[in-house]
Design an enzyme around this catalytic site. Structure first.
Site, PDB file in Angstrom:
ATOM      1  N   LYS A  21       0.868  -1.180   0.000  1.00 18.77           N
ATOM      2  CA  LYS A  21       0.000   0.000   0.000  1.00 18.77           C
ATOM      3  C   LYS A  21       0.903   1.229   0.000  1.00 18.77           C
ATOM      4  CE  LYS A  21      -3.173   2.699   2.812  1.00 18.77           C
ATOM      5  NZ  LYS A  21      -3.820   2.850   4.135  1.00 18.77           N
ATOM      6  N   GLY A  65      -8.374   8.713  10.136  1.00 18.65           N
ATOM      7  CA  GLY A  65      -8.709   8.729  11.557  1.00 18.65           C
ATOM      8  C   GLY A  65      -9.763   9.721  11.961  1.00 18.65           C
ATOM      9  N   ALA A  79      -9.722   5.152   4.690  1.00 21.90           N
ATOM     10  CA  ALA A  79      -9.545   6.322   5.563  1.00 21.90           C
ATOM     11  C   ALA A  79     -10.850   7.064   5.808  1.00 21.90           C
ATOM     12  CB  ALA A  79      -8.501   7.300   5.015  1.00 21.90           C
ATOM     13  N   GLY A  80     -11.059   7.435   7.077  1.00 21.34           N
ATOM     14  CA  GLY A  80     -12.180   8.277   7.454  1.00 21.34           C
ATOM     15  C   GLY A  80     -13.463   7.557   7.803  1.00 21.34           C
ATOM     16  N   ASN A 127      -9.344   1.071  10.131  1.00 14.82           N
ATOM     17  CA  ASN A 127      -8.535   0.746  11.295  1.00 14.82           C
ATOM     18  C   ASN A 127      -9.089   1.431  12.540  1.00 14.82           C
ATOM     19  OD1 ASN A 127      -4.909   0.697  11.961  1.00 14.82           O
ATOM     20  ND2 ASN A 127      -6.593   0.227  13.292  1.00 14.82           N
ATOM     21  N   THR A 128      -8.976   2.759  12.592  1.00 13.62           N
ATOM     22  CA  THR A 128      -9.340   3.502  13.795  1.00 13.62           C
ATOM     23  C   THR A 128     -10.793   3.290  14.195  1.00 13.62           C
ATOM     24  OG1 THR A 128      -7.716   5.187  13.153  1.00 13.62           O
ATOM     25  CG2 THR A 128      -9.275   5.778  14.884  1.00 13.62           C
TER      26      THR A 128
END
Length: 256
Positions: free
Chosen positions: A96, A157, A183-184, A205-206
């Protein structure tokens, strides 16, 4: 099936491995998510020091495809060095590409991302670049020959979800390679929406590691992605300004 390069996956959920409270919670979250691709930052893990505890020691790596990322790279040359380090450690040739151009927003540098992707393709890597929701940039990356496009839903995040669904839909419509929204993402509803737009997968992830109950959230994300994909395949009804009766009016008797 999600097809990336020569790899095929049943799960459309890609899970990041950072910021979990501990390895036990991380492992249980991975298990319930049924993710087959796990991503991690090479620079945050000493993969050559056996004395340092890391994710690779805790996982049955035969069950997963590991997707190292180049987080921390500020330019194409740094990204290539990190990718080669991951490859030298015996990890998957899939990488990535993440080249951050702004420390406040953590948005990717478009010029360096293009450059790094081209260099890594020449080195024989399976390249998955993290990019913004820039439609033209996504097309240029695709024209280079990358194996998937990873546009952000919103800043890394942030948990803001999909702030520009129109651009994402344009990227998906023009795509000839998988589009993985990255993301996001903040909730299962965000993940489902990405899939309803026609995305091939979601990387997060987050949203899981930062949840009050990461294990339960990992399972919720799995269900959200599955529901969104099914909804996309089923085809939603058209939006209309006026009401349409759901019951047929023909043959109904009129009460005097």
């Amino acid at each position: 099936m999600l097809n990336i390069g020569q790899f095929s996956f049943h799960s459309r959920l890609l899970l990041g491995t950072g910021k979990f409270p501990d390895f036990d919670v991380q492992q249980k979250a991975i298990d319930v998510s049924e993710a087959e691709i796990l991503t991690f930052a090479v620079r945050r893990m000493d993969i050559f020091d056996a004395k340092q505890p890391n994710l690779l020691e805790k996982l049955d790596v035969k069950k997963y495809t590991l997707l190292p990322n180049t987080a921390g790279a500020k330019n194409a040359e740094e990204a290539v060095r990190i990718a080669k380090l991951a490859k030298a450690s015996g990890l998957c040739d899939m990488i990535k590409v993440e080249v951050i151009g702004d420390d406040r927003t953590l948005l990717p540098d478009p010029v360096e991302t293009l450059k790094a992707s081209e260099m890594l393709l020449e080195e024989g890597f399976i390249v998955l670049p993290y990019t913004s929701d820039d439609v033209v940039l996504a097309r240029k990356l695709q024209e280079l020959g990358v194996h998937a496009i990873m546009p952000g839903a919103s800043p890394i995040g942030s948990g803001l979800g999909i702030v520009n669904p129109l651009n994402l839909s344009f990227i998906i419509e023009q795509a000839t390679v998988p589009v993985i929204v990255d993301a996001g993402i903040g909730s299962p509803a965000d993940a489902a929406f990405a899939m309803e737009l026609g995305a091939d997968g979601v990387l997060l992830n987050t949203a899981v590691s930062g949840a009050n109950d990461p294990i339960k959230m990992a399972y919720a994300m799995k269900l959200g992605i599955e529901a969104g994909r099914l909804g996309f395949e089923a085809g939603r009804i058209a939006r209309k300004r006026c009401a349409t009766a759901s019951s047929p009016l023909e043959g109904m008797s009129v009460v005097e």
